[in-house]
Design a protein around this motif. Structure first.
Motif, PDB file in Angstrom:
ATOM      1  N   THR A  58     -52.729  42.144 -57.819  1.00  0.00           N
ATOM      2  CA  THR A  58     -51.676  41.257 -57.339  1.00  0.00           C
ATOM      3  C   THR A  58     -50.354  41.986 -57.416  1.00  0.00           C
ATOM      4  OG1 THR A  58     -52.902  39.330 -58.096  1.00  0.00           O
ATOM      5  CG2 THR A  58     -50.569  39.013 -57.617  1.00  0.00           C
ATOM      6  N   GLN A  74     -45.213  41.451 -51.377  1.00  0.00           N
ATOM      7  CA  GLN A  74     -46.193  41.765 -50.346  1.00  0.00           C
ATOM      8  C   GLN A  74     -45.503  41.659 -48.996  1.00  0.00           C
ATOM      9  OE1 GLN A  74     -50.089  40.060 -50.707  1.00  0.00           O
ATOM     10  NE2 GLN A  74     -50.412  40.035 -48.508  1.00  0.00           N
ATOM     11  N   ALA A 124     -49.402  45.184 -50.656  1.00  0.00           N
ATOM     12  CA  ALA A 124     -48.892  44.582 -51.887  1.00  0.00           C
ATOM     13  C   ALA A 124     -48.409  45.698 -52.810  1.00  0.00           C
ATOM     14  CB  ALA A 124     -49.973  43.760 -52.566  1.00  0.00           C
ATOM     15  N   ARG A 160     -51.180  37.124 -52.226  1.00  0.00           N
ATOM     16  CA  ARG A 160     -52.565  36.879 -52.659  1.00  0.00           C
ATOM     17  C   ARG A 160     -53.110  38.167 -53.249  1.00  0.00           C
ATOM     18  NH1 ARG A 160     -54.094  36.455 -46.950  1.00  0.00           N
ATOM     19  NH2 ARG A 160     -54.216  34.231 -47.313  1.00  0.00           N
ATOM     20  N   SER A 161     -54.095  38.022 -54.069  1.00  0.00           N
ATOM     21  CA  SER A 161     -54.746  39.163 -54.704  1.00  0.00           C
ATOM     22  C   SER A 161     -55.595  39.914 -53.682  1.00  0.00           C
ATOM     23  CB  SER A 161     -55.627  38.660 -55.853  1.00  0.00           C
ATOM     24  OG  SER A 161     -56.336  39.720 -56.424  1.00  0.00           O
TER      25      SER A 161
END
Length: 157
Positions: A123, A127, A144, A117-118
């Protein structure tokens, strides 16, 4: 996942320390993006074994080399004096630089995702996240790895 990425994503040591080493002569810094009391995402509550409505302390940072974000991180701690207190005063200090100095630190399994997820509009290519425990408190740390890091270190995108 390539072996080169595996060494970054699966490592159980301090990511901060690894980034500082990789940066070489280039300056490393932590940029605070967001911090405060917030509602965690459902999967974050589940990872911390919290009821979904429980408020948490959320801290989002960018780990930068030459002012370029290489990694963005989101840390979640249950609210309460003994849980969130260590994180409220970090500012632009790396959580990892404090975390890995704790003698009784326990790190849970590392979960890896290729579709992260951002975090604050960033992004990553990969991650990871894991739960850390120390002296009665718990924190979920999610990191991330950004395309800028891959480019700078010659890692495959």
């Amino acid at each position: 996942m390539s072996v080169a990425w595996w060494h970054w994503v699966a490592s159980r040591d301090s990511l901060t320390h690894r980034l500082i080493q990789a940066a070489g002569e280039h300056p490393f810094r932590v940029q605070l993006l967001n911090e405060g009391s917030d509602q965690p995402y459902r999967d974050e509550s589940m990872a911390l074994l919290l009821p979904p409505e429980r408020r948490t302390w959320v801290r989002e940072v960018a780990l930068c080399v030459d002012d370029t974000p290489w990694v963005v991180a989101r840390s979640i701690a249950p609210l309460g004096s003994r849980h969130a207190a260590p994180f409220r005063s970090l500012g632009e200090t790396s959580l990892g630089s404090w975390l890995f100095r704790q003698p009784d630190l326990e790190r849970g399994p590392i979960e890896i995702s290729h579709a992260p997820r951002s975090i604050q509009g960033h992004t990553g290519l990969w991650q990871r996240r894991s739960v850390f425990r120390h002296s009665g408190w718990t924190v979920l740390v999610q990191e991330a790895f950004l395309p800028q890091m891959a480019e700078a270190l010659g890692l495959p995108c």
